[in-house]
Design a protein around this motif. Structure first.
Motif, PDB file in Angstrom:
ATOM      1  N   TYR B 268     -80.135 -27.656  12.317  1.00 29.30           N
ATOM      2  CA  TYR B 268     -81.405 -27.191  12.882  1.00 29.30           C
ATOM      3  C   TYR B 268     -81.696 -27.886  14.214  1.00 29.30           C
ATOM      4  O   TYR B 268     -82.126 -27.265  15.176  1.00 29.30           O
ATOM      5  CB  TYR B 268     -82.552 -27.447  11.900  1.00 29.30           C
ATOM      6  CG  TYR B 268     -82.409 -26.703  10.595  1.00 29.30           C
ATOM      7  CD1 TYR B 268     -82.624 -25.326  10.532  1.00 29.30           C
ATOM      8  CD2 TYR B 268     -82.049 -27.355   9.434  1.00 29.30           C
ATOM      9  CE1 TYR B 268     -82.490 -24.627   9.343  1.00 29.30           C
ATOM     10  CE2 TYR B 268     -81.910 -26.668   8.230  1.00 29.30           C
ATOM     11  CZ  TYR B 268     -82.132 -25.313   8.191  1.00 29.30           C
ATOM     12  OH  TYR B 268     -81.990 -24.626   7.016  1.00 29.30           O
ATOM     13  N   ILE B 271     -80.180 -26.518  17.330  1.00 27.77           N
ATOM     14  CA  ILE B 271     -80.842 -25.379  17.989  1.00 27.77           C
ATOM     15  C   ILE B 271     -81.679 -25.903  19.156  1.00 27.77           C
ATOM     16  O   ILE B 271     -81.668 -25.348  20.254  1.00 27.77           O
ATOM     17  CB  ILE B 271     -81.724 -24.612  16.984  1.00 27.77           C
ATOM     18  CG1 ILE B 271     -80.870 -24.035  15.862  1.00 27.77           C
ATOM     19  CG2 ILE B 271     -82.518 -23.517  17.684  1.00 27.77           C
ATOM     20  CD1 ILE B 271     -81.667 -23.443  14.718  1.00 27.77           C
ATOM     21  N   ILE B 272     -82.403 -26.998  18.902  1.00 30.37           N
ATOM     22  CA  ILE B 272     -83.212 -27.603  19.962  1.00 30.37           C
ATOM     23  C   ILE B 272     -82.309 -28.127  21.078  1.00 30.37           C
ATOM     24  O   ILE B 272     -82.593 -27.951  22.258  1.00 30.37           O
ATOM     25  CB  ILE B 272     -84.088 -28.745  19.386  1.00 30.37           C
ATOM     26  CG1 ILE B 272     -84.931 -28.216  18.224  1.00 30.37           C
ATOM     27  CG2 ILE B 272     -84.963 -29.368  20.462  1.00 30.37           C
ATOM     28  CD1 ILE B 272     -85.778 -29.259  17.548  1.00 30.37           C
ATOM     29  N   PHE B 275     -81.180 -25.304  23.356  1.00 27.69           N
ATOM     30  CA  PHE B 275     -82.197 -24.836  24.304  1.00 27.69           C
ATOM     31  C   PHE B 275     -82.500 -25.891  25.364  1.00 27.69           C
ATOM     32  O   PHE B 275     -82.632 -25.572  26.540  1.00 27.69           O
ATOM     33  CB  PHE B 275     -83.475 -24.434  23.570  1.00 27.69           C
ATOM     34  CG  PHE B 275     -83.380 -23.062  22.981  1.00 27.69           C
ATOM     35  CD1 PHE B 275     -83.441 -21.943  23.795  1.00 27.69           C
ATOM     36  CD2 PHE B 275     -83.201 -22.888  21.628  1.00 27.69           C
ATOM     37  CE1 PHE B 275     -83.336 -20.676  23.265  1.00 27.69           C
ATOM     38  CE2 PHE B 275     -83.088 -21.620  21.085  1.00 27.69           C
ATOM     39  CZ  PHE B 275     -83.157 -20.508  21.904  1.00 27.69           C
ATOM     40  N   ALA B 317     -89.613 -31.095  17.491  1.00 23.32           N
ATOM     41  CA  ALA B 317     -90.239 -29.772  17.601  1.00 23.32           C
ATOM     42  C   ALA B 317     -91.099 -29.684  18.852  1.00 23.32           C
ATOM     43  O   ALA B 317     -91.123 -28.665  19.549  1.00 23.32           O
ATOM     44  CB  ALA B 317     -91.077 -29.490  16.360  1.00 23.32           C
ATOM     45  N   LEU B 320     -89.109 -28.880  21.889  1.00 18.97           N
ATOM     46  CA  LEU B 320     -88.756 -27.465  22.007  1.00 18.97           C
ATOM     47  C   LEU B 320     -89.972 -26.641  22.442  1.00 18.97           C
ATOM     48  O   LEU B 320     -89.865 -25.764  23.309  1.00 18.97           O
ATOM     49  CB  LEU B 320     -88.196 -26.946  20.676  1.00 18.97           C
ATOM     50  CG  LEU B 320     -87.713 -25.500  20.642  1.00 18.97           C
ATOM     51  CD1 LEU B 320     -86.753 -25.210  21.790  1.00 18.97           C
ATOM     52  CD2 LEU B 320     -87.031 -25.193  19.313  1.00 18.97           C
ATOM     53  N   PHE B 321     -91.129 -26.950  21.882  1.00 20.57           N
ATOM     54  CA  PHE B 321     -92.358 -26.257  22.300  1.00 20.57           C
ATOM     55  C   PHE B 321     -92.573 -26.397  23.810  1.00 20.57           C
ATOM     56  O   PHE B 321     -92.808 -25.418  24.517  1.00 20.57           O
ATOM     57  CB  PHE B 321     -93.579 -26.836  21.589  1.00 20.57           C
ATOM     58  CG  PHE B 321     -93.872 -26.217  20.249  1.00 20.57           C
ATOM     59  CD1 PHE B 321     -93.704 -24.855  20.031  1.00 20.57           C
ATOM     60  CD2 PHE B 321     -94.350 -26.994  19.205  1.00 20.57           C
ATOM     61  CE1 PHE B 321     -93.982 -24.282  18.797  1.00 20.57           C
ATOM     62  CE2 PHE B 321     -94.630 -26.425  17.965  1.00 20.57           C
ATOM     63  CZ  PHE B 321     -94.444 -25.081  17.771  1.00 20.57           C
TER      64      PHE B 321
END
Lengths: 307, 361
Positions: B268, B271-272, B275, B317, B320-321
């Motif tokens: 998971y 994924i960050i 990006f 998180a 990523l935001f």
């Protein structure tokens, strides 16, 4: 099989189906407006932990459920601002919301691990739940009835109300809806807000009804199953009801087989069953439809007003 | 802006993270210093940093290839587990043997294990049109149960005092250290090599071009003769194969055996990383170090200032935001609303989308 056991099993099915139904209906409305929010699992976790925290500290489960809706709706607004106002990629932002919800819920929930909470009772008087058949009608958690009412309400809203028509127009052709003068972004903000609140409520069902406790990752991927159910339901509320109860049955089979000490399969296979069933169901529905022909045309695409 | 956005995102994460954790009743500033600054001044932590960045970079490199083609494989966690399991299967079968062929065989089987797991969403997507996001994710949960089953049952070490874990791998089954006396194993240079190879493939080959065209302009790709199905397969095999590779490298490296705690969320987090690295293998190498820092720093902040372990996920998180939020600065140019005189407003607005596209290119 005696009646008592049968009723107990059917009630477990309704219980397992309800959070999937509520979260799924929320996501269905969001997707009908043309937005794909993959953050359901994260919002459910935020709802679950908030509901638990508020119910434990106030002693009133209803307040917990309301707080869960509020907190998850607030989290959904992070997603909304990113994908609507800042036009970020919806898939990536939804994933970020799930990762965020997982982390935040574990952070908030750390002091609550290992304690129990007051739970929702039933809403009907004790006398009505005396016999097994009456119990099947009157013995559920209030949220089970809410799920059924919500199904009818969402179906009516989407198919019979003017606001629902506008929401569908926005999802099918955002630029046309914009040209006629409908506020595309406002509609989508409201849809995402609703989806967030429903995901939060569904999450609180796990921590306040199904298992009156909090543990990290309590919802165990059920939010993703709710998203899959939207595809399974072909974006129709009635089919969402059927899909949610079908999965309630799968989950109940897992629980019953475990309780009965059913050792023919490994318990791990039973635990994997809902996820395998989701894949199977998605494959079957796609084979029948050749790739979700009923999907809203603008699903997942960012909207930028042309003028 | 292409390079500035990730930097802005990280800086915003540090600032907002400090405020957020202060509001939550922790030492917010201390947490940021402890996680993001202190490990950088500690040589031992640097080893840990490289060891944790390696699997992240490797998985993210594979995922980024898919994301470029609009193939959303979020099942890297499961593919990572299957890679680890497939290689472990070889290790358990060869426990009594010796030879330098064993480790390479484990690594190859690890890659194949990840590919097999990724083949399920690929087959379903290309034959039936099933959404790969949901199928690949569901398989993560299935993979975890498969791991638990093997640990509890068939693969349990008979001499392991009933602990649900396999026997320790032999010396021939363990990754060699490339710098003696440190934690840095063969997986670290391999991850860098994989990223550099991916960079060459993506920028210098037809395959790389195909992936980008399919992602940016599916219709043009179809007219150009690039098959949608073959792109899905390339994307998922790259993602699954590299996740599986990372899995067996972790199992035969830092773990040295297979245990139920093997999945640590790298699939998971990658994924960050993908990006934050702008889906570019070179950027991913840098981004993997940043995300590895949240793990390494997060661990030390647990012991030094009692920060909960979940804080790591929150920081990740947020990163990523903020990255997704600052992305708009890459795709669009900020213009002042008063820049265009009133009579020409309509014409100026009409021209705006075109401007945005020019900047995006």
């Amino acid at each position: 099989m005696n009646l008592d056991l049968l009723v107990a099993i059917l009630m477990t099915v309704a219980g397992a189906a309800t959070p999937l139904l509520i979260a799924g209906l929320g996501e269905l409305v969001v997707e009908k407006s043309g937005v794909l929010n993959l953050g359901v699992e994260g919002m459910m976790l935020i709802g679950a932990v908030t509901g638990f925290a508020v119910a434990t500290s106030t002693g009133i489960p209803v307040l917990g459920a309301l707080a869960a809706m509020g907190a998850a709706a607030a989290a959904s607004m992070i997603f909304a601002v990113l994908v609507l106002t800042l036009m970020a990629n919806q898939v990536a932002t939804g994933l970020a919301l799930t990762i965020f919800g997982t982390g935040v819920s574990a952070l908030i929930g750390a002091p609550f691990v290992g304690i129990t909470t007051p739970t929702f009772g039933t809403i009907f008087p004790e006398a009505l739940t005396a016999s097994p058949l009456l119990r099947l009608v009157f013995g559920h958690s209030p949220l089970v009835y809410f799920g059924l009412i919500l199904t009818v309400a969402v179906a009516w809203f989407l198919n019979r109300s003017r606001a629902g028509l506008i929401l569908r127009a926005v999802g099918e052709s955002d630029s046309a809806a914009h040209a006629i003068g409908y506020p595309v972004l406002k509609v989508r903000y409201l849809a995402i807000l609703f989806g967030g609140a429903m995901a939060g409520l569904a999450g609180s069902y796990y921590s306040l009804v199904l298992t009156p406790m909090w543990a990290e990752r309590l919802t165990a991927g059920r939010g993703w199953i709710a998203i899959a159910l939207v595809v399974f339901a072909s974006w129709r509320p009635g089919r969402m009801l059927a899909g949610a109860y079908l999965f309630g049955l799968v989950i109940t089979m897992e629980l019953q087989a475990k309780a009965a000490g059913f050792n023919m399969f490994a318990p791990e296979l039973l635990a994997a069953l809902p996820y395998l069933a989701t894949i199977a169901v998605l494959a079957i529905i796609s084979a029948a439809k050749r790739g979700g022909a009923n999907a809203p045309a603008c699903l997942g695409k960012p909207f930028r007003a042309a003028a | 802006m292409m390079l500035a956005a990730p930097v802005i995102a990280v800086v915003l994460t540090l600032i907002v993270g400090a405020v957020l954790f202060t509001l939550l009743g922790h030492d917010g500033f201390g947490a940021v210093v402890e996680i993001f600054v202190k490990p950088l001044f500690n040589l031992y932590r640097w080893q840990d940093l490289l060891v944790k960045a390696a699997p992240l970079a490797m998985i993210a490199t594979g995922l980024a290839i898919g994301f470029r083609a609009n193939v959303w494989n979020i099942g890297a966690e499961g593919q990572y587990i299957l890679g680890g399991l497939a290689g472990t299967g070889v290790a358990l079968a060869t426990l009594d043997m010796s030879g330098s062929w064993i480790l390479p065989l484990m690594l190859v089987c690890g890659i194949l294990g990840g590919m097999v797991w990724a083949a399920v969403p690929a087959i379903l997507k290309t034959t039936l049109g099933v959404n790969e996001i949901l199928t690949s994710l569901m398989l993560n949960y299935v993979a975890i149960q498969l791991l638990f089953y093997l640990m509890r049952g068939p693969w349990k070490d008979p001499e392991g005092f009933n602990f649900p874990q396999t026997a320790m791998f032999s010396a021939d089954q363990t990754l060699p250290m490339i710098v003696p006396g440190t934690l840095i194993h063969l997986g670290v240079p391999l991850a860098a090599a994989v990223a550099l190879t991916a960079f060459a493939v993506m920028t210098r080959t037809i395959t790389g071009f195909q992936i980008k065209v399919v992602g940016l302009a599916p219709k043009a790709a179809a007219f150009g003769g690039f098959g949608a199905a073959s792109t899905v397969w390339i994307a998922l095999m790259a993602g699954g194969g590299l996740a599986g590779f990372a899995g067996i490298l972790e199992a035969s490296g830092p773990f040295g055996q297979m245990v139920p705690q093997f999945p640590t969320g790298y699939g998971y987090t990658a994924i960050i990383v993908a990006f934050l690295g702008r889906l570019n293998p070179l950027g991913i190498l840098a981004a993997a170090l940043v995300l590895a820092l949240t793990y390494v720093g997060g661990e030390s902040a647990q012991t030094t200032i009692g920060l909960p372990s979940a804080a790591t996920g929150v920081f990740q998180a947020m990163m990523l935001f903020f990255l997704l939020a600052t992305d708009i600065l890459v795709r669009y140019r900020v213009v002042s609303g008063r820049a265009a005189p009133a009579p020409k407003a309509a014409a100026a607005k009409e021209a705006e989308p075109a401007k945005g596209k020019a900047v995006a290119a």
